[in-house]
Design an enzyme around this catalytic site. Structure first.
Site, short mmCIF file in Angstrom:
data_model
loop_
_atom_site.label_atom_id
_atom_site.label_comp_id
_atom_site.label_asym_id
_atom_site.label_seq_id
_atom_site.Cartn_x
_atom_site.Cartn_y
_atom_site.Cartn_z
N LEU A 8 0.86 -1.18 0.00
CA LEU A 8 0.00 0.00 0.00
C LEU A 8 0.89 1.23 0.00
O LEU A 8 1.79 1.35 0.84
CB LEU A 8 -0.91 -0.01 1.23
CG LEU A 8 -1.98 1.09 1.32
CD1 LEU A 8 -3.18 0.60 2.14
CD2 LEU A 8 -1.42 2.37 1.95
N GLY A 11 -0.03 8.83 -1.41
CA GLY A 11 0.41 9.99 -2.20
C GLY A 11 0.83 9.62 -3.60
O GLY A 11 1.91 10.02 -4.06
N SER A 13 -0.70 10.36 -6.59
CA SER A 13 -1.27 11.13 -7.70
C SER A 13 -0.21 11.66 -8.65
O SER A 13 -0.49 11.93 -9.82
CB SER A 13 -2.11 12.30 -7.17
OG SER A 13 -1.31 13.20 -6.44
N ILE A 16 7.06 11.01 -6.95
CA ILE A 16 7.68 9.76 -6.51
C ILE A 16 6.63 8.70 -6.22
O ILE A 16 6.82 7.51 -6.52
CB ILE A 16 8.56 10.00 -5.26
CG1 ILE A 16 9.72 10.93 -5.60
CG2 ILE A 16 9.08 8.69 -4.71
CD1 ILE A 16 10.56 11.33 -4.39
N SER A 141 13.43 12.56 3.32
CA SER A 141 14.03 13.61 2.51
C SER A 141 15.42 13.89 3.04
O SER A 141 15.71 13.60 4.21
CB SER A 141 13.19 14.89 2.61
OG SER A 141 13.86 16.01 2.07
N TYR A 154 9.02 22.08 7.18
CA TYR A 154 9.22 20.83 6.42
C TYR A 154 10.32 19.98 7.06
O TYR A 154 10.14 18.78 7.29
CB TYR A 154 9.57 21.16 4.98
CG TYR A 154 9.80 19.95 4.10
CD1 TYR A 154 8.72 19.21 3.62
CD2 TYR A 154 11.08 19.56 3.74
CE1 TYR A 154 8.93 18.09 2.82
CE2 TYR A 154 11.30 18.46 2.94
CZ TYR A 154 10.22 17.72 2.48
OH TYR A 154 10.42 16.62 1.69
#
Length: 281
Positions: A8, A11, A13, A16, A141, A154
């Protein structure tokens, strides 16, 4: 029920997440490709069709900020395929600006998606992953290793993700579940492009930081001109998904490896600040 291993991914759409869904299906996995708005799955469906893996990709709704949605998506995947062998936490949002510009609410919003969303899905999936001897993979990241100017919210969220998972990894391993984080550097994707329209307003409203903000944009523009593709980054994610003994921390490019190495050997913080400080002048 399916004999294929099931993963599963959140994100999916674009960027990555989309590339990982396609690559995982090509690698022989049954993919539950989730996104918050399934009405925006056009690019994903087109890529899946082009790759010839339509029968291995199921598009499903999942909002990582809604615990009920997370639980429902995991339960549906298990009910449909009989097992869950991996989850890939990929959904995320960016946020530019220093704390005096964006305020605390922006920090909370980013943390809800980038950190608490990871916690929610990991929590919901762990019982099923124990049963399958599966793995948790999270797209972090380089910003989860190296603090970057004007990316405070972030980086704070990604640092939290890495602390959570680095702590969880040895605990989960005692029950047969492997935990890994994947750290891209600059990636050419819609995630980055979506930040573009906000830049002029951020500079104009930067107050005492206006000169530093302008310098930041000028000095970091080259990073994205040389960014790796989403497909390249996704290849690293799928390597972790399929590796017999995946590492905990994996960078997706030589640039990311180089910068992570600076930070991980930087006991007093001076090396990182020597690297990022000139971005502001």
């Amino acid at each position: 029920m399916t004999a294929l291993r099931t993963v599963l991914i959140t994100g999916t759409s674009s960027g990555i997440g989309l590339a990982t869904a396609v690559a995982a299906a090509r690698a022989g996995w049954q993919v539950v490709a989730t996104l918050r708005d399934t009405g925006k799955a056009g690019a994903l469906r087109a890529a899946v069709d082009e790759a010839g893996v339509t029968d291995r990709v199921r598009v499903a709704h999942l909002d990582v900020t809604d615990p009920a949605s997370v639980a429902a998506a995991v339960a549906d995947a298990v009910a449909t395929y009989g097992h869950l062998d991996a989850v890939i936490n990929n959904a995320g949002v960016g946020q530019l600006g220093t704390v005096e510009q964006i305020g605390v609410d922006a920090f909370r919003s980013v943390m809800e998606v980038n950190f608490f969303g990871v916690v929610e899905l990991t929590l919901a999936a762990l019982p099923h992953l124990r049963a399958s001897g599966g793995r948790v993979i999270t797209v972090s990241s380089l910003g989860g290793v190296v603090g970057q100017p004007f990316n405070e919210a972030y980086c704070a969220a990604k640092f939290a993700v890495e602390g959570f998972l680095e702590s969880l990894a040895p605990v989960a391993a005692t029950t047969g579940v492997r935990v890994s984080v994947v750290e891209p550097g600059a990636v050419a994707s819609e995630f980055v492009a979506s930040l573009g329209p906000s830049l002029p307003g951020l500079v104009e409203n930067a107050g005492p930081y206006e000169a530093a903000f302008k310098a930041y944009f000028e000095n970091t523009a080259g990073f994205f001109e040389q960014a790796q593709s989403s497909e390249d980054a996704a290849a690293s994610v799928v390597e972790v998904l399929t590796a017999p003994e995946p590492a905990f921390r994996v960078q997706t490019s030589d640039v990311a490896r180089g910068l992570a190495a600076i930070k991980l050997a930087d006991l007093d913080g001076s090396a990182v600040h020597a690297f990022t400080g000139p971005w502001l002048s």
